[in-house]
Design an enzyme around this catalytic site. Structure first.
Site, PDB file in Angstrom:
ATOM      1  N   TYR A  11       1.020  -1.352  -0.084  1.00 35.27           N
ATOM      2  CA  TYR A  11       0.049  -0.029  -0.061  1.00 35.27           C
ATOM      3  C   TYR A  11       1.056   1.125   0.007  1.00 35.27           C
ATOM      4  O   TYR A  11       0.750   2.208  -0.765  1.00 35.27           O
ATOM      5  CB  TYR A  11      -0.762  -0.166   1.339  1.00 35.27           C
ATOM      6  CG  TYR A  11      -1.675   1.137   1.487  1.00 35.27           C
ATOM      7  CD1 TYR A  11      -1.801   1.668   2.910  1.00 35.27           C
ATOM      8  CD2 TYR A  11      -2.438   2.014   0.477  1.00 35.27           C
ATOM      9  CE1 TYR A  11      -2.203   2.798   3.202  1.00 35.27           C
ATOM     10  CE2 TYR A  11      -3.200   2.996   0.898  1.00 35.27           C
ATOM     11  CZ  TYR A  11      -3.272   3.378   2.036  1.00 35.27           C
ATOM     12  OH  TYR A  11      -4.131   4.544   2.513  1.00 35.27           O
ATOM     13  N   ASP A  31       9.798  -7.337  -4.107  1.00 31.62           N
ATOM     14  CA  ASP A  31       8.654  -7.776  -3.311  1.00 31.62           C
ATOM     15  C   ASP A  31       8.436  -9.130  -3.543  1.00 31.62           C
ATOM     16  O   ASP A  31       8.835  -9.465  -4.462  1.00 31.62           O
ATOM     17  CB  ASP A  31       7.290  -6.884  -3.684  1.00 31.62           C
ATOM     18  CG  ASP A  31       6.309  -6.774  -2.604  1.00 31.62           C
ATOM     19  OD1 ASP A  31       5.830  -5.657  -2.339  1.00 31.62           O
ATOM     20  OD2 ASP A  31       5.959  -8.036  -1.982  1.00 31.62           O
ATOM     21  N   SER A 124       7.161   2.833  12.772  1.00 27.54           N
ATOM     22  CA  SER A 124       5.791   3.006  13.123  1.00 27.54           C
ATOM     23  C   SER A 124       5.516   3.822  14.491  1.00 27.54           C
ATOM     24  O   SER A 124       6.417   3.530  15.490  1.00 27.54           O
ATOM     25  CB  SER A 124       5.093   1.684  13.215  1.00 27.54           C
ATOM     26  OG  SER A 124       3.747   2.023  13.769  1.00 27.54           O
ATOM     27  N   ALA A 125       4.425   4.539  14.733  1.00 23.80           N
ATOM     28  CA  ALA A 125       4.157   5.036  15.844  1.00 23.80           C
ATOM     29  C   ALA A 125       3.813   3.988  16.805  1.00 23.80           C
ATOM     30  O   ALA A 125       3.869   4.370  18.212  1.00 23.80           O
ATOM     31  CB  ALA A 125       2.805   5.846  15.909  1.00 23.80           C
ATOM     32  N   TYR A 149       4.433  -6.611  16.684  1.00 23.83           N
ATOM     33  CA  TYR A 149       4.653  -5.940  15.409  1.00 23.83           C
ATOM     34  C   TYR A 149       5.598  -4.768  15.817  1.00 23.83           C
ATOM     35  O   TYR A 149       6.687  -4.523  15.172  1.00 23.83           O
ATOM     36  CB  TYR A 149       3.583  -5.544  14.743  1.00 23.83           C
ATOM     37  CG  TYR A 149       3.460  -4.325  13.792  1.00 23.83           C
ATOM     38  CD1 TYR A 149       3.033  -3.206  14.215  1.00 23.83           C
ATOM     39  CD2 TYR A 149       4.126  -4.580  12.629  1.00 23.83           C
ATOM     40  CE1 TYR A 149       3.282  -2.023  13.380  1.00 23.83           C
ATOM     41  CE2 TYR A 149       4.506  -3.545  11.648  1.00 23.83           C
ATOM     42  CZ  TYR A 149       3.965  -2.345  12.189  1.00 23.83           C
ATOM     43  OH  TYR A 149       4.103  -1.205  11.344  1.00 23.83           O
ATOM     44  N   LYS A 153       9.431  -3.396  15.087  1.00 30.27           N
ATOM     45  CA  LYS A 153      10.154  -2.034  14.586  1.00 30.27           C
ATOM     46  C   LYS A 153      10.997  -1.390  15.401  1.00 30.27           C
ATOM     47  O   LYS A 153      12.171  -0.941  15.121  1.00 30.27           O
ATOM     48  CB  LYS A 153       8.869  -1.449  14.490  1.00 30.27           C
ATOM     49  CG  LYS A 153       7.862  -1.664  13.288  1.00 30.27           C
ATOM     50  CD  LYS A 153       8.508  -1.600  11.820  1.00 30.27           C
ATOM     51  CE  LYS A 153       7.374  -1.766  10.910  1.00 30.27           C
ATOM     52  NZ  LYS A 153       8.131  -1.655   9.321  1.00 30.27           N
ATOM     53  N   LEU A 200      -9.490   1.188  10.438  1.00 34.48           N
ATOM     54  CA  LEU A 200     -10.799   1.894  10.659  1.00 34.48           C
ATOM     55  C   LEU A 200     -11.417   2.316   9.067  1.00 34.48           C
ATOM     56  O   LEU A 200     -12.499   1.841   8.873  1.00 34.48           O
ATOM     57  CB  LEU A 200     -10.671   3.088  11.532  1.00 34.48           C
ATOM     58  CG  LEU A 200     -12.072   3.937  11.769  1.00 34.48           C
ATOM     59  CD1 LEU A 200     -13.095   3.139  12.404  1.00 34.48           C
ATOM     60  CD2 LEU A 200     -11.934   5.281  12.408  1.00 34.48           C
ATOM     61  N   ARG A 231      -6.953   9.472  16.568  1.00 38.02           N
ATOM     62  CA  ARG A 231      -5.667   9.172  15.782  1.00 38.02           C
ATOM     63  C   ARG A 231      -5.475  10.159  14.731  1.00 38.02           C
ATOM     64  O   ARG A 231      -6.194  11.106  14.366  1.00 38.02           O
ATOM     65  CB  ARG A 231      -5.953   7.752  14.989  1.00 38.02           C
ATOM     66  CG  ARG A 231      -6.174   6.465  15.838  1.00 38.02           C
ATOM     67  CD  ARG A 231      -4.917   6.228  16.677  1.00 38.02           C
ATOM     68  NE  ARG A 231      -5.345   5.056  17.217  1.00 38.02           N
ATOM     69  CZ  ARG A 231      -5.748   4.912  18.492  1.00 38.02           C
ATOM     70  NH1 ARG A 231      -6.272   5.762  19.290  1.00 38.02           N
ATOM     71  NH2 ARG A 231      -6.168   3.846  19.299  1.00 38.02           N
TER      72      ARG A 231
HETATM   73  C1  WQD Z   1      -7.784   3.558  14.719  1.00 39.95           C
HETATM   74  C2  WQD Z   1      -9.311   3.822  15.689  1.00 39.95           C
HETATM   75  C3  WQD Z   1      -9.959   1.871  17.221  1.00 39.95           C
HETATM   76  C4  WQD Z   1     -11.248  -0.363  13.576  1.00 39.95           C
HETATM   77  C5  WQD Z   1      -2.902   0.812  13.606  1.00 39.95           C
HETATM   78  C6  WQD Z   1      -1.659  -0.131  13.661  1.00 39.95           C
HETATM   79  C7  WQD Z   1      -0.562   0.733  13.686  1.00 39.95           C
HETATM   80  C8  WQD Z   1      -0.229   1.466  12.397  1.00 39.95           C
HETATM   81  C9  WQD Z   1      -1.773   2.103  12.013  1.00 39.95           C
HETATM   82  C10 WQD Z   1       1.315   0.322  10.902  1.00 39.95           C
HETATM   83  C11 WQD Z   1      -9.069   3.307  16.992  1.00 39.95           C
HETATM   84  C12 WQD Z   1     -10.974   2.211  16.232  1.00 39.95           C
HETATM   85  C13 WQD Z   1     -10.691   0.568  14.288  1.00 39.95           C
HETATM   86  C14 WQD Z   1     -12.713  -0.748  13.598  1.00 39.95           C
HETATM   87  C15 WQD Z   1     -12.705   1.041  15.521  1.00 39.95           C
HETATM   88  N1  WQD Z   1      -0.006   0.468  11.331  1.00 39.95           N
HETATM   89  N2  WQD Z   1     -11.639   1.335  15.334  1.00 39.95           N
HETATM   90  N3  WQD Z   1     -13.390  -0.079  14.550  1.00 39.95           N
HETATM   91  O1  WQD Z   1      -4.978   0.874  15.859  1.00 39.95           O
HETATM   92  O2  WQD Z   1      -4.393   3.217  15.526  1.00 39.95           O
HETATM   93  O3  WQD Z   1      -3.106   1.689  14.261  1.00 39.95           O
HETATM   94  O4  WQD Z   1      -2.834   1.242  12.251  1.00 39.95           O
HETATM   95  O5  WQD Z   1       2.227   0.868  11.362  1.00 39.95           O
HETATM   96  O6  WQD Z   1       0.379  -0.259  13.810  1.00 39.95           O
HETATM   97  O7  WQD Z   1      -1.880  -0.503  15.154  1.00 39.95           O
HETATM   98  O8  WQD Z   1      -5.535   2.166  13.800  1.00 39.95           O
HETATM   99  O9  WQD Z   1      -7.528   1.957  12.184  1.00 39.95           O
HETATM  100  O10 WQD Z   1      -7.010  -0.014  13.775  1.00 39.95           O
HETATM  101  O11 WQD Z   1      -7.735   2.055  14.567  1.00 39.95           O
HETATM  102  O12 WQD Z   1     -13.608   1.563  16.505  1.00 39.95           O
HETATM  103  O13 WQD Z   1     -13.272  -1.625  13.190  1.00 39.95           O
HETATM  104  O14 WQD Z   1     -10.150   3.320  15.083  1.00 39.95           O
HETATM  105  O15 WQD Z   1     -10.327   1.525  18.254  1.00 39.95           O
HETATM  106  O16 WQD Z   1      -9.501   4.083  17.947  1.00 39.95           O
HETATM  107  P1  WQD Z   1      -4.397   1.895  14.995  1.00 39.95           P
HETATM  108  P2  WQD Z   1      -6.846   1.517  13.557  1.00 39.95           P
END
Ligand code: WQD
Length: 347
Positions: A11, A31, A124-125, A149, A153, A200, A231
């Protein structure tokens, strides 16, 4: 001289290839297509109007890696290849440690053999320790990944720091992504998660297009403005531009430097739902569920270092993030699946 992009079919990688090529860089893509699709690179070729040099190689195959470096004139590497699912890493940690860490060790060993010492690493954060205060996170925030994961990192960052201190001719830049979202404005490439999305925005897009009936909102009892998680969502196009600026800096110097790549703005889950409904005209059905294990209330970047040292800042707003995601989702309801997935020949 060329930039080797590992994980270039992914991506982030596919969007980065377009940014680098459109900026005049010569690139080579590596890849193994374990979590990505050759179709993504076929679309990159369509967007940029030329053929890519692609190697279907696994970083754990050192001989094939050596073959690429001996055949091509590589002067820098942007290293994105790696497994990246937080959830999968908790159920299969050894798979993550073996793939992400050993692959990076092999890459660095081959780079040393060929005297290539310019490296940009995709971190990653999730390396940051969770925090209860709602302050933007700077690069000096304490580290403390809470899943395998993120731990891979963090380990790789430490390894690369040690490599630099052992040989100061290296130029290493660490990029800590916050939440990448969005898609190229052509609608031809975008995020193509395997199976049901865990993140999300791709999940919301699947609900909007009718593939999934209901979004589960994981927790509305967080200490935030509307109780849902906040976020720092950054458009993948801005992320690609950030990589280009860091690459320029990495080529011009030696050293070890870390940069947050985010927007510095936070949006809650409910704000993302409302933005997507506004952009798509679709109603997103959702149900409030208990908090998801490992989630935190607030994760937003302090982006002042990248601004001050690179002159780079994200430009695309939440509407563009949702508009580009929606265009990609509508045009590709099942992502790259069922497409011409004839892989590029194995090296
Ligand atoms: C975002 C918000 C969830 C899905 C992840 C990885 C991180 C990075 C980015 C690689 C949170 C909420 C989510 C859903 C929801 N990737 N949510 N329902 O967890 O901040 O970070 O992606 O580096 O490593 O951890 O992202 O999009 O999963 O969640 O309510 O079906 O959306 O609780 O508040 P996240 P996310």
């Amino acid at each position: 001289m060329a930039v080797l992009v590992t994980g270039g079919a992914g991506y982030i990688g596919s969007h980065l290839c377009i940014e680098l090529l459109e900026s005049g860089y010569d690139i080579i893509v590596l890849d193994n297509f374990s979590t990505s699709s050759p179709e993504a690179l076929k679309r990159v070729q369509k967007i940029i109007g030329r053929t890519l040099r692609v190697y279907n190689v696994d970083l754990n195959n050192k001989m094939n890696l050596m073959r690429i470096f001996s055949k091509e004139s590589i002067d820098s590497v942007i290293h994105l290849a790696g497994f990246k699912s937080v959830g999968e890493s908790t159920s299969s940690p050894l798979k993550y440690y073996a793939n992400n860490i050993t692959g990076t060790i092999n890459l660095c060993e081959v780079m040393e053999i060929f005297n290539v010492k310019k490296l940009v690493f995709s971190s990653s954060a999730t390396v940051y320790a969770p925090t209860n205060n709602h302050m933007p996170i700077s690069e000096n925030h304490p580290l403390g990944a809470i899943n395998p994961y993120g731990h891979t990192k963090q380990i790789i960052e430490d390894m690369l720091r040690g490599l630099y201190h052992s040989s100061p001719m290296w130029s290493v830049s660490i990029l800590r992504y916050f939440n990448p979202v969005g898609a190229h404005d052509s609608g031809l490439i975008g995020e193509d998660p395997k199976g049901v999305p865990t993140n999300l925005l791709p999940y919301i897009a699947e609900v909007a297009v009718g593939n999934i009936s209901t979004l589960f909102v994981y927790g509305n009892d967080y200490p935030t403005k509307d109780g849902t998680g906040i976020r720092d969502y950054i458009h993948v196009g801005d992320l690609a531009k950030g990589h280009k600026e860091v690459l320029k800096r990495t080529m011009d110097t030696t050293g070890f430097e870390t940069f947050n790549l985010g927007t510095g703005k936070g949006y809650s889950v409910m704000e993302m739902i409302q933005a997507f409904e506004r952009v798509s005209g679709k109603r997103i059905n959702y149900q409030i569920k208990p908090r998801r294990k490992g989630d935190i209330a607030f994760c937003v970047a302090d982006v002042s270092k990248a601004k001050n040292q690179l002159g780079w800042a994200a430009e695309k707003d939440i509407n563009t993030m949702c508009e580009d995601t929606w265009r990609w989702q509508k045009a590709n309801p099942s992502g790259y699946k069922h497409r011409n997935n004839l892989s590029f020949e194995k090296e």
